[in-house]
Design a protein around this motif. Structure first.
Motif, PDB file in Angstrom:
ATOM      1  N   SER A   1       0.845  -1.194   0.000  1.00  0.00           N
ATOM      2  CA  SER A   1       0.000   0.000   0.000  1.00  0.00           C
ATOM      3  C   SER A   1       0.884   1.248   0.000  1.00  0.00           C
ATOM      4  O   SER A   1       1.928   1.288  -0.635  1.00  0.00           O
ATOM      5  CB  SER A   1      -0.980  -0.026   1.172  1.00  0.00           C
ATOM      6  OG  SER A   1      -1.889   1.058   1.095  1.00  0.00           O
ATOM      7  N   ILE A   2       0.508   2.278   0.766  1.00  0.00           N
ATOM      8  CA  ILE A   2       1.297   3.498   0.876  1.00  0.00           C
ATOM      9  C   ILE A   2       1.764   3.659   2.314  1.00  0.00           C
ATOM     10  O   ILE A   2       1.210   3.038   3.218  1.00  0.00           O
ATOM     11  CB  ILE A   2       0.487   4.732   0.419  1.00  0.00           C
ATOM     12  CG1 ILE A   2      -0.798   4.871   1.242  1.00  0.00           C
ATOM     13  CG2 ILE A   2       0.175   4.639  -1.069  1.00  0.00           C
ATOM     14  CD1 ILE A   2      -1.622   6.107   0.891  1.00  0.00           C
ATOM     15  N   ALA A   3       2.745   4.487   2.510  1.00  0.00           N
ATOM     16  CA  ALA A   3       3.433   4.542   3.805  1.00  0.00           C
ATOM     17  C   ALA A   3       2.501   4.870   4.964  1.00  0.00           C
ATOM     18  O   ALA A   3       2.618   4.292   6.047  1.00  0.00           O
ATOM     19  CB  ALA A   3       4.581   5.545   3.738  1.00  0.00           C
ATOM     20  N   ASN A   4       1.550   5.811   4.760  1.00  0.00           N
ATOM     21  CA  ASN A   4       0.715   6.251   5.880  1.00  0.00           C
ATOM     22  C   ASN A   4      -0.609   5.516   5.968  1.00  0.00           C
ATOM     23  O   ASN A   4      -1.500   5.934   6.696  1.00  0.00           O
ATOM     24  CB  ASN A   4       0.487   7.761   5.812  1.00  0.00           C
ATOM     25  CG  ASN A   4      -0.255   8.181   4.552  1.00  0.00           C
ATOM     26  OD1 ASN A   4      -0.556   7.351   3.696  1.00  0.00           O
ATOM     27  ND2 ASN A   4      -0.530   9.475   4.429  1.00  0.00           N
ATOM     28  N   ASP A   5      -0.773   4.413   5.240  1.00  0.00           N
ATOM     29  CA  ASP A   5      -1.982   3.605   5.313  1.00  0.00           C
ATOM     30  C   ASP A   5      -1.765   2.488   6.332  1.00  0.00           C
ATOM     31  O   ASP A   5      -0.789   1.749   6.250  1.00  0.00           O
ATOM     32  CB  ASP A   5      -2.296   3.014   3.943  1.00  0.00           C
ATOM     33  CG  ASP A   5      -3.706   2.441   3.862  1.00  0.00           C
ATOM     34  OD1 ASP A   5      -4.411   2.456   4.876  1.00  0.00           O
ATOM     35  OD2 ASP A   5      -4.083   1.995   2.763  1.00  0.00           O
ATOM     36  N   GLN A   6      -2.682   2.370   7.316  1.00  0.00           N
ATOM     37  CA  GLN A   6      -2.597   1.340   8.352  1.00  0.00           C
ATOM     38  C   GLN A   6      -1.259   1.429   9.099  1.00  0.00           C
ATOM     39  O   GLN A   6      -0.389   0.567   8.996  1.00  0.00           O
ATOM     40  CB  GLN A   6      -2.781  -0.043   7.731  1.00  0.00           C
ATOM     41  CG  GLN A   6      -4.138  -0.282   7.107  1.00  0.00           C
ATOM     42  CD  GLN A   6      -5.252  -0.299   8.127  1.00  0.00           C
ATOM     43  OE1 GLN A   6      -5.180  -1.011   9.147  1.00  0.00           O
ATOM     44  NE2 GLN A   6      -6.309   0.484   7.872  1.00  0.00           N
ATOM     45  N   THR A   7      -1.120   2.487   9.878  1.00  0.00           N
ATOM     46  CA  THR A   7       0.148   2.731  10.558  1.00  0.00           C
ATOM     47  C   THR A   7       0.496   1.634  11.570  1.00  0.00           C
ATOM     48  O   THR A   7       1.685   1.363  11.799  1.00  0.00           O
ATOM     49  CB  THR A   7       0.124   4.099  11.271  1.00  0.00           C
ATOM     50  OG1 THR A   7      -1.014   4.158  12.147  1.00  0.00           O
ATOM     51  CG2 THR A   7       0.046   5.225  10.253  1.00  0.00           C
ATOM     52  N   ASP A   8      -0.505   1.004  12.179  1.00  0.00           N
ATOM     53  CA  ASP A   8      -0.206  -0.112  13.083  1.00  0.00           C
ATOM     54  C   ASP A   8       0.466  -1.251  12.325  1.00  0.00           C
ATOM     55  O   ASP A   8       1.358  -1.930  12.853  1.00  0.00           O
ATOM     56  CB  ASP A   8      -1.489  -0.617  13.753  1.00  0.00           C
ATOM     57  CG  ASP A   8      -1.962   0.295  14.871  1.00  0.00           C
ATOM     58  OD1 ASP A   8      -1.120   1.005  15.435  1.00  0.00           O
ATOM     59  OD2 ASP A   8      -3.169   0.310  15.173  1.00  0.00           O
ATOM     60  N   PHE A   9       0.031  -1.468  11.098  1.00  0.00           N
ATOM     61  CA  PHE A   9       0.631  -2.494  10.240  1.00  0.00           C
ATOM     62  C   PHE A   9       2.065  -2.095   9.886  1.00  0.00           C
ATOM     63  O   PHE A   9       2.987  -2.922   9.915  1.00  0.00           O
ATOM     64  CB  PHE A   9      -0.222  -2.652   8.991  1.00  0.00           C
ATOM     65  CG  PHE A   9      -0.030  -3.948   8.234  1.00  0.00           C
ATOM     66  CD1 PHE A   9       0.979  -4.843   8.555  1.00  0.00           C
ATOM     67  CD2 PHE A   9      -0.874  -4.273   7.184  1.00  0.00           C
ATOM     68  CE1 PHE A   9       1.151  -6.029   7.847  1.00  0.00           C
ATOM     69  CE2 PHE A   9      -0.719  -5.450   6.474  1.00  0.00           C
ATOM     70  CZ  PHE A   9       0.297  -6.325   6.800  1.00  0.00           C
ATOM     71  N   THR A  10       2.278  -0.828   9.571  1.00  0.00           N
ATOM     72  CA  THR A  10       3.618  -0.339   9.252  1.00  0.00           C
ATOM     73  C   THR A  10       4.571  -0.581  10.417  1.00  0.00           C
ATOM     74  O   THR A  10       5.737  -0.950  10.221  1.00  0.00           O
ATOM     75  CB  THR A  10       3.579   1.159   8.911  1.00  0.00           C
ATOM     76  OG1 THR A  10       2.729   1.364   7.783  1.00  0.00           O
ATOM     77  CG2 THR A  10       4.971   1.690   8.600  1.00  0.00           C
ATOM     78  N   GLN A  11       4.099  -0.358  11.637  1.00  0.00           N
ATOM     79  CA  GLN A  11       4.950  -0.575  12.805  1.00  0.00           C
ATOM     80  C   GLN A  11       5.403  -2.032  12.909  1.00  0.00           C
ATOM     81  O   GLN A  11       6.551  -2.319  13.251  1.00  0.00           O
ATOM     82  CB  GLN A  11       4.200  -0.180  14.074  1.00  0.00           C
ATOM     83  CG  GLN A  11       3.948   1.315  14.213  1.00  0.00           C
ATOM     84  CD  GLN A  11       2.970   1.631  15.325  1.00  0.00           C
ATOM     85  OE1 GLN A  11       2.556   0.744  16.085  1.00  0.00           O
ATOM     86  NE2 GLN A  11       2.575   2.894  15.426  1.00  0.00           N
ATOM     87  N   LEU A  12       4.506  -2.966  12.599  1.00  0.00           N
ATOM     88  CA  LEU A  12       4.880  -4.378  12.622  1.00  0.00           C
ATOM     89  C   LEU A  12       5.862  -4.699  11.503  1.00  0.00           C
ATOM     90  O   LEU A  12       6.849  -5.418  11.703  1.00  0.00           O
ATOM     91  CB  LEU A  12       3.626  -5.249  12.493  1.00  0.00           C
ATOM     92  CG  LEU A  12       2.639  -5.173  13.660  1.00  0.00           C
ATOM     93  CD1 LEU A  12       1.322  -5.837  13.292  1.00  0.00           C
ATOM     94  CD2 LEU A  12       3.220  -5.814  14.910  1.00  0.00           C
ATOM     95  N   GLU A  13       5.605  -4.166  10.331  1.00  0.00           N
ATOM     96  CA  GLU A  13       6.465  -4.398   9.174  1.00  0.00           C
ATOM     97  C   GLU A  13       7.887  -3.918   9.423  1.00  0.00           C
ATOM     98  O   GLU A  13       8.866  -4.589   9.052  1.00  0.00           O
ATOM     99  CB  GLU A  13       5.883  -3.666   7.957  1.00  0.00           C
ATOM    100  CG  GLU A  13       6.771  -3.652   6.735  1.00  0.00           C
ATOM    101  CD  GLU A  13       6.398  -2.551   5.748  1.00  0.00           C
ATOM    102  OE1 GLU A  13       6.704  -2.712   4.557  1.00  0.00           O
ATOM    103  OE2 GLU A  13       5.810  -1.533   6.173  1.00  0.00           O
TER     104      GLU A  13
END
Length: 608
Positions: free
Chosen positions: A87-99
């Motif tokens: 997706s894009i960087a600021n979409d689903q920030t909780d997911f980004t933190q896990l990634e």
């Protein structure tokens, strides 16, 4: 209506209704809330049991991204270095933190996972409680309890894999005593209470109560063979090193080996089909393949089927990457560069080491002088399973055509890379000529939780532990040999003449979409080091994007080393996106749970 069943023995329902191919017991008409008293009949108890089955498809998740599902793509694949969030960087920030390994105990996805597990456990305890209190003559009481115990144990094992073995175990008595059971995970001295043995007991009881097969119309239910498979996997995790903070390291290798050998020699699915590897790897991910459902490979599978108007509620991994030709999706769940490079093979058709595959030129890149045209080097020999799991530019993507430019296929290459997940996406032909699946990523493909290839590889791991290295490799080679039977064919847009270099049978097959090569490991002369390397490489390739990788790395005690090497490599494509991996082998117990428990629940050792 959404149709969902658990293949090779477990049936699922949705909150609005359910039916399945011949499994009449699954039919549940839409209904409003009813009292327990109304349901205190044989039929009513079976309805409540169906609700417990429903949890296995992640119906209890608190969000639409599938993080509570047993598919575990968020944790097993994305945290395991096999997929980016996409997706894009600021979409689903909780997911980004896990990634990016930048999360803490306040992460919403982690809370959702915890809540999903304990909602499922509540449903199972409710079933058992109702059976125990039922005033009539319930002839099949043991079978009902056995099914509920199996589902509960499967979820508690999922809890162990994600949060460690020091988590609250809610008994039926705890459930009956309070709507919010006040269960602790530490004793009076503050020592952790590990629940390995409690889950073991549930699975053993389920094995004794459940039949090996079910009659016609009942084949969606749990069997004793399924419970044996989950127990064998529990033993494998229980015996693995982790890092000393999980109450593991017990010697249950012999127990696991005995169960796995029994499954290999005698195991059957709910219809009585002998467990086996089906002939073609790709058929495992083709809803229309004749042996996809009951061909013998599914040991613990969720089978999804679709009827009526469907959007995204039937997607095993929720809203995955890409949206070609009306397929839909928001660009999530993109395979990493590291993961794709891992499919490159040597002259003998065997995997390269991580050092060697990372040293190879990246297989796909944006063509110089263009903004979105992608060039893939299809001349490089790769394992043929790559293109069944992953969408590459220049390779036919099922029946949607051959992607050549990022537009319509990858939402943001600078955030997720140039690859697409593929295993659980539907073919265009799956939609038929109706409104079913319009603009949808819903799929009728099986969600594999434990399949026969996993059984063979777990058995090989037990043999390695016993020092039987050549025998272990023979089981690994059984899995590799099957990979030579299938490949993605070229279409009229594919450039170049490619072949499958089948070193298993000494043949060559033309007309392939890329250069594929597959070979077997040497039958003799194996050592602990070579057999272990073969086992770990094969698990990553064979079980790719099926939610296993992070858990394997953690239980082997190599997560920190493997993932920090991955971070160093993957950051070559994304700057400093990924942080240093912290060495933990479990997720933190959610901060809210620690707070609400007021001292009853202690944070696990990795996150204190």
């Amino acid at each position: 209506m959404k149709k969902v069943i658990l293949y090779s023995a477990i049936a699922l329902a949705t909150s609005v209704g359910m039916s399945s191919c011949g499994d009449d017991f699954l039919k549940l008409d839409p209904a409003g809330s009813v009292s327990e008293g109304t349901l205190m009949t044989e039929e009513g108890i079976d309805w409540v049991l169906t609700g417990a089955y429903a949890s296995l498809n992640g119906m209890t998740q608190t969000g639409w991204m599938g993080y509570a599902s047993m598919a575990n793509y968020v944790f097993g694949d994305v945290m395991g270095a096999d997929a980016n969030k996409g997706s894009i960087a600021n979409d689903q920030t909780d997911f980004t933190q896990l990634e990016t390994y930048s999360f803490n105990s306040s992460n919403g996805y982690i809370s959702g996972k915890w809540n999903g597990i304990y909602e499922a456990v509540k449903r199972c305890n409710n079933v058992i409680s109702m059976v125990n209190r039922y005033g009539g003559n319930l002839a099949n009481a043991d079978q009902i309890i056995g099914q509920a115990q199996f589902i509960k144990a499967a979820w508690m094992f999922d809890g162990i894999k994600n949060f460690g073995a020091a988590i609250p175990y809610v008994t039926v008595e705890d459930y009956e005593a309070s709507t919010d059971p006040q269960v602790t995970n530490v004793d009076e001295s503050g020592n952790y209470i590990y629940i390995w043995d409690k889950v073991e007991a549930d699975l053993k009881d389920a094995i004794n109560k459940l039949p090996a097969t079910w009659p016609a119309g009942q084949s969606g239910r749990a069997t004793s063979w399924m419970a044996k498979a989950v127990l064998a996997k529990l033993y494998l995790f229980w015996s693995s090193p982790y890092n000393g903070n999980n109450g593991s390291g017990a010697n249950h290798w012999g127990d696991a080996k005995t169960l796995l050998q029994d499954i290999i020699n005698n195991g059957v699915d709910a219809k009585g089909n002998k467990y086996k590897l089906i002939e073609k790897y790709g058929d495992l991910f083709d809803a229309n393949a004749p042996d996809c459902d009951w061909g013998g490979e599914g040991v613990f599978d969720v089978q999804l089927t679709i009827s009526g108007t469907q959007t995204n509620t039937n997607a095993p991994v929720s809203n995955p990457a890409i949206g070609p030709q009306g397929l839909g999706g928001w660009g999530f769940y993109q395979p990493t560069y590291d993961f794709v490079q891992n499919f490159i093979v040597d002259a003998n058709g065997l995997p390269l080491s991580a050092v060697d595959y990372r040293a190879q030129p990246v297989l796909s890149k944006v063509k110089a002088g263009t903004a979105d045209e992608v060039v893939t080097d299809l001349t490089v020999a790769v394992d043929p399973r790559l293109d069944f799991a992953i969408g590459r530019f220049g390779v036919p993507f099922m029946d949607y055509g051959t992607p050549m430019k990022t537009g319509g296929w990858v939402r943001d290459p600078t955030n997720g890379g140039l690859y697409m997940n593929k295993k659980y996406l539907p073919k265009k032909s799956d939609k038929g000529g109706t409104a079913v699946q319009t603009a949808s990523v819903s799929s009728a493909k099986n969600l594999h939780l434990i399949r026969y290839a996993d059984i063979l590889l777990m058995y090989a791991e037990c043999l390695i532990h016993d020092g039987n290295y050549d025998e272990a490799v023979s089981y690994i080679n059984q899995v590799r040999k099957r990979a030579a039977n299938d490949f993605i064919p070229a279409d009229n847009t594919t450039v170049g003449a490619y072949t499958l270099d089948d070193k298993v049978n000494g043949t060559s097959k033309a007309g392939t979409a890329g250069n594929y090569r597959i070979g077997l490991y040497p039958a003799s002369g194996n050592t602990e080091a070579t057999a272990t390397a073969a086992l770990r490489a094969e698990r990553r390739i064979e079980l790719s994007l099926e939610g296993h990788r992070w858990y394997d790395l953690c239980r082997w005690g190599v997560a920190s080393a493997e993932l920090n090497d991955y971070v160093a490599y993957e950051n070559n494509f994304f700057g400093t996106k990924f942080q240093t991996y912290g060495g933990y082998v479990m997720l933190p117990i959610p901060f809210t749970e620690i707070t609400y428990a007021k001292g009853r629940i202690a944070q696990n050792a990795d996150w204190k």
